[in-house]
Design a protein around this motif. Structure first.
Motif, PDB file in Angstrom:
ATOM      1  N   ASN A  68     -69.823  -9.685 -30.360  1.00  0.00           N
ATOM      2  CA  ASN A  68     -70.790  -9.351 -31.409  1.00  0.00           C
ATOM      3  C   ASN A  68     -70.807  -7.879 -31.806  1.00  0.00           C
ATOM      4  OD1 ASN A  68     -71.465 -12.012 -31.170  1.00  0.00           O
ATOM      5  ND2 ASN A  68     -73.637 -11.696 -30.757  1.00  0.00           N
ATOM      6  N   TYR A  69     -70.377  -7.020 -30.891  1.00  0.00           N
ATOM      7  CA  TYR A  69     -70.505  -5.589 -31.158  1.00  0.00           C
ATOM      8  C   TYR A  69     -69.182  -4.832 -31.031  1.00  0.00           C
ATOM      9  CZ  TYR A  69     -75.368  -6.952 -30.681  1.00  0.00           C
ATOM     10  OH  TYR A  69     -76.569  -7.581 -30.835  1.00  0.00           O
ATOM     11  N   TRP A  70     -68.550  -4.911 -29.860  1.00  0.00           N
ATOM     12  CA  TRP A  70     -67.307  -4.154 -29.655  1.00  0.00           C
ATOM     13  C   TRP A  70     -66.213  -4.599 -30.619  1.00  0.00           C
ATOM     14  CZ3 TRP A  70     -66.123   0.095 -26.776  1.00  0.00           C
ATOM     15  CH2 TRP A  70     -64.769   0.379 -26.569  1.00  0.00           C
ATOM     16  N   ASP A  71     -65.951  -5.893 -30.668  1.00  0.00           N
ATOM     17  CA  ASP A  71     -64.913  -6.391 -31.575  1.00  0.00           C
ATOM     18  C   ASP A  71     -65.331  -6.202 -33.032  1.00  0.00           C
ATOM     19  OD1 ASP A  71     -63.419  -7.111 -29.388  1.00  0.00           O
ATOM     20  OD2 ASP A  71     -63.859  -9.255 -29.518  1.00  0.00           O
ATOM     21  N   ALA A  72     -66.634  -6.307 -33.296  1.00  0.00           N
ATOM     22  CA  ALA A  72     -67.119  -6.171 -34.671  1.00  0.00           C
ATOM     23  C   ALA A  72     -66.878  -4.778 -35.227  1.00  0.00           C
ATOM     24  CB  ALA A  72     -68.614  -6.503 -34.728  1.00  0.00           C
ATOM     25  N   VAL A  73     -66.896  -3.765 -34.359  1.00  0.00           N
ATOM     26  CA  VAL A  73     -66.632  -2.396 -34.828  1.00  0.00           C
ATOM     27  C   VAL A  73     -65.198  -1.969 -34.511  1.00  0.00           C
ATOM     28  CG1 VAL A  73     -69.049  -1.763 -34.587  1.00  0.00           C
ATOM     29  CG2 VAL A  73     -67.473  -1.269 -32.697  1.00  0.00           C
ATOM     30  N   VAL A  82     -65.226   7.941 -29.637  1.00  0.00           N
ATOM     31  CA  VAL A  82     -65.677   7.412 -30.925  1.00  0.00           C
ATOM     32  C   VAL A  82     -66.006   5.928 -30.763  1.00  0.00           C
ATOM     33  CG1 VAL A  82     -65.055   6.961 -33.333  1.00  0.00           C
ATOM     34  CG2 VAL A  82     -64.347   9.099 -32.243  1.00  0.00           C
ATOM     35  N   ASP A  83     -65.179   5.221 -29.985  1.00  0.00           N
ATOM     36  CA  ASP A  83     -65.418   3.797 -29.767  1.00  0.00           C
ATOM     37  C   ASP A  83     -66.788   3.551 -29.148  1.00  0.00           C
ATOM     38  OD1 ASP A  83     -64.726   4.913 -27.306  1.00  0.00           O
ATOM     39  OD2 ASP A  83     -63.002   3.600 -26.948  1.00  0.00           O
ATOM     40  N   TYR A  84     -67.122   4.297 -28.109  1.00  0.00           N
ATOM     41  CA  TYR A  84     -68.424   4.136 -27.461  1.00  0.00           C
ATOM     42  C   TYR A  84     -69.573   4.540 -28.381  1.00  0.00           C
ATOM     43  CZ  TYR A  84     -72.418   5.471 -24.538  1.00  0.00           C
ATOM     44  OH  TYR A  84     -73.684   5.634 -24.024  1.00  0.00           O
ATOM     45  N   CYS A  85     -69.399   5.618 -29.103  1.00  0.00           N
ATOM     46  CA  CYS A  85     -70.438   6.127 -30.005  1.00  0.00           C
ATOM     47  C   CYS A  85     -70.802   5.082 -31.059  1.00  0.00           C
ATOM     48  CB  CYS A  85     -69.942   7.409 -30.667  1.00  0.00           C
ATOM     49  SG  CYS A  85     -71.134   8.208 -31.752  1.00  0.00           S
ATOM     50  N   ASP A  88     -72.387   1.768 -29.323  1.00  0.00           N
ATOM     51  CA  ASP A  88     -73.786   1.879 -28.929  1.00  0.00           C
ATOM     52  C   ASP A  88     -74.699   1.846 -30.152  1.00  0.00           C
ATOM     53  OD1 ASP A  88     -75.627   2.715 -26.445  1.00  0.00           O
ATOM     54  OD2 ASP A  88     -76.309   3.803 -28.216  1.00  0.00           O
ATOM     55  N   PHE A  89     -74.276   2.482 -31.217  1.00  0.00           N
ATOM     56  CA  PHE A  89     -75.056   2.472 -32.461  1.00  0.00           C
ATOM     57  C   PHE A  89     -75.184   1.031 -32.960  1.00  0.00           C
ATOM     58  CE2 PHE A  89     -75.491   5.022 -36.725  1.00  0.00           C
ATOM     59  CZ  PHE A  89     -76.734   4.446 -36.937  1.00  0.00           C
ATOM     60  N   ALA A  90     -74.097   0.273 -32.928  1.00  0.00           N
ATOM     61  CA  ALA A  90     -74.120  -1.114 -33.388  1.00  0.00           C
ATOM     62  C   ALA A  90     -75.055  -1.963 -32.535  1.00  0.00           C
ATOM     63  CB  ALA A  90     -72.708  -1.696 -33.361  1.00  0.00           C
ATOM     64  N   VAL A  91     -75.032  -1.737 -31.225  1.00  0.00           N
ATOM     65  CA  VAL A  91     -75.914  -2.476 -30.328  1.00  0.00           C
ATOM     66  C   VAL A  91     -77.375  -2.175 -30.635  1.00  0.00           C
ATOM     67  CG1 VAL A  91     -76.670  -2.700 -27.921  1.00  0.00           C
ATOM     68  CG2 VAL A  91     -74.227  -2.671 -28.458  1.00  0.00           C
ATOM     69  N   ASN A  92     -77.676  -0.918 -30.853  1.00  0.00           N
ATOM     70  CA  ASN A  92     -79.053  -0.467 -31.045  1.00  0.00           C
ATOM     71  C   ASN A  92     -79.598  -0.780 -32.437  1.00  0.00           C
ATOM     72  OD1 ASN A  92     -80.829   2.686 -30.957  1.00  0.00           O
ATOM     73  ND2 ASN A  92     -81.452   0.765 -30.066  1.00  0.00           N
ATOM     74  N   GLY A  96     -74.086  -3.120 -39.292  1.00  0.00           N
ATOM     75  CA  GLY A  96     -74.296  -2.764 -40.688  1.00  0.00           C
ATOM     76  C   GLY A  96     -74.775  -1.336 -40.866  1.00  0.00           C
ATOM     77  N   ARG A  97     -75.291  -0.740 -39.809  1.00  0.00           N
ATOM     78  CA  ARG A  97     -75.658   0.674 -39.824  1.00  0.00           C
ATOM     79  C   ARG A  97     -74.560   1.531 -39.208  1.00  0.00           C
ATOM     80  NH1 ARG A  97     -80.062   1.878 -43.063  1.00  0.00           N
ATOM     81  NH2 ARG A  97     -81.564   0.170 -42.915  1.00  0.00           N
ATOM     82  N   ALA A  98     -73.982   1.036 -38.132  1.00  0.00           N
ATOM     83  CA  ALA A  98     -73.014   1.832 -37.370  1.00  0.00           C
ATOM     84  C   ALA A  98     -71.716   2.078 -38.132  1.00  0.00           C
ATOM     85  CB  ALA A  98     -72.716   1.147 -36.038  1.00  0.00           C
ATOM     86  N   ILE A  99     -71.168   1.043 -38.751  1.00  0.00           N
ATOM     87  CA  ILE A  99     -69.872   1.197 -39.426  1.00  0.00           C
ATOM     88  C   ILE A  99     -69.973   2.138 -40.638  1.00  0.00           C
ATOM     89  CG2 ILE A  99     -68.051  -0.001 -40.705  1.00  0.00           C
ATOM     90  CD1 ILE A  99     -68.463  -2.386 -38.830  1.00  0.00           C
ATOM     91  N   PRO A 100     -70.970   1.971 -41.525  1.00  0.00           N
ATOM     92  CA  PRO A 100     -71.086   2.935 -42.626  1.00  0.00           C
ATOM     93  C   PRO A 100     -71.302   4.368 -42.138  1.00  0.00           C
ATOM     94  CG  PRO A 100     -72.319   0.956 -43.146  1.00  0.00           C
ATOM     95  CD  PRO A 100     -71.905   0.834 -41.702  1.00  0.00           C
ATOM     96  N   SER A 101     -71.995   4.526 -41.010  1.00  0.00           N
ATOM     97  CA  SER A 101     -72.196   5.873 -40.471  1.00  0.00           C
ATOM     98  C   SER A 101     -70.862   6.484 -40.057  1.00  0.00           C
ATOM     99  CB  SER A 101     -73.142   5.821 -39.271  1.00  0.00           C
ATOM    100  OG  SER A 101     -73.348   7.107 -38.735  1.00  0.00           O
ATOM    101  N   LEU A 102     -70.015   5.690 -39.428  1.00  0.00           N
ATOM    102  CA  LEU A 102     -68.666   6.150 -39.075  1.00  0.00           C
ATOM    103  C   LEU A 102     -67.906   6.543 -40.333  1.00  0.00           C
ATOM    104  CD1 LEU A 102     -66.092   6.422 -37.263  1.00  0.00           C
ATOM    105  CD2 LEU A 102     -65.765   3.956 -37.592  1.00  0.00           C
TER     106      LEU A 102
END
Length: 221
Positions: A68-73, A82-85, A88-92, A96-102
């Motif tokens: 749901n999270y690791w593979d999704a990002v 960068v992977d962990y950063c 964790d954002f995606a989990v929290n 939909g927030r984490a990827i655009p932020s990257l």
């Protein structure tokens, strides 16, 4: 970037997520090890119970986090740290927030899809700068939430912890990359010498020819 980073990243995420909680101000409802009752319901394909949420273990949540999270990002395709950063954002806050932020951190269109353009730009930039920008962007987003007064202190501690750990992971990845031996350049293969075939020069015997010419002159005069 390495698939092995998932185990390390998951351990760090679970440190922040903690055990079972059912805070009335948390819109996620009953949560254990960071997995909400809604997430578990989606994973099981049916409504989950609070008892099932409470019974979750690290072993049972790992596949959920992976898919749901690791593979999704695309964690396996991102540089160390960068992977962990992003994970964790995606989990929290959701992918939909984490990827655009990257994507904003690297200056590409924030369409929420990690494709070849995003990955190429990530690889060409400083991992440390990407991490810093994502964490700063994450804090801006969190401060705007209506639940900031309740959870703001914990979120701040989490994001700063992610920043420190992610930067350390990025530095370690850079050190490993710099210590790899650089292969010696291949020795050039000399081009074969180009030779022109030589024809033997025929030997012209001139003695008989001169004698014949002399006889003709003598006869003529």
């Amino acid at each position: 970037m390495a698939a092995a980073n998932f185990e390390r990243a998951l351990a760090l995420v679970l440190q922040h997520e903690g055990g079972y909680v059912d805070h009335p101000a948390d819109p996620g409802g009953a949560t254990n090890l960071g997995v909400t009752i809604g997430t578990l319901s989606g994973w099981l394909g049916r409504p989950a119970t609070k008892a099932e949420v409470g019974a979750l273990t690290k072993a049972t949540v790992a596949p959920i986090y992976r898919k749901n999270y690791w593979d999704a990002v695309r964690g396996d395709d991102l540089p160390g740290g960068v992977d962990y950063c992003v994970f964790d954002f995606a989990v929290n806050s959701g992918q939909g927030r984490a990827i655009p932020s990257l994507q904003r951190a690297i200056g590409v269109a924030d369409d929420g899809v990690i494709g070849p353009i995003t990955l190429a730009n990530v690889a060409s930039r400083s991992s440390a700068q990407i991490i810093e920008r994502i964490c700063d962007d994450r804090m801006v987003f969190l401060r705007r939430l209506s639940t900031w007064p309740t959870f703001g202190k914990g979120w701040t501690k989490r994001v700063e912890g992610v920043r420190v750990e992610a930067l350390a992971m990025a530095a370690a990845a850079a050190l490993v990359a710099s210590s790899r031996p650089v292969p010696a350049p291949a020795k050039p293969i000399p081009a074969p010498a180009i030779t022109s075939p030589t024809q033997p020069v025929p030997t012209v015997k001139t003695g008989g020819l001169l004698a014949a010419i002399a006889a003709l002159f003598k006869k003529a005069f």
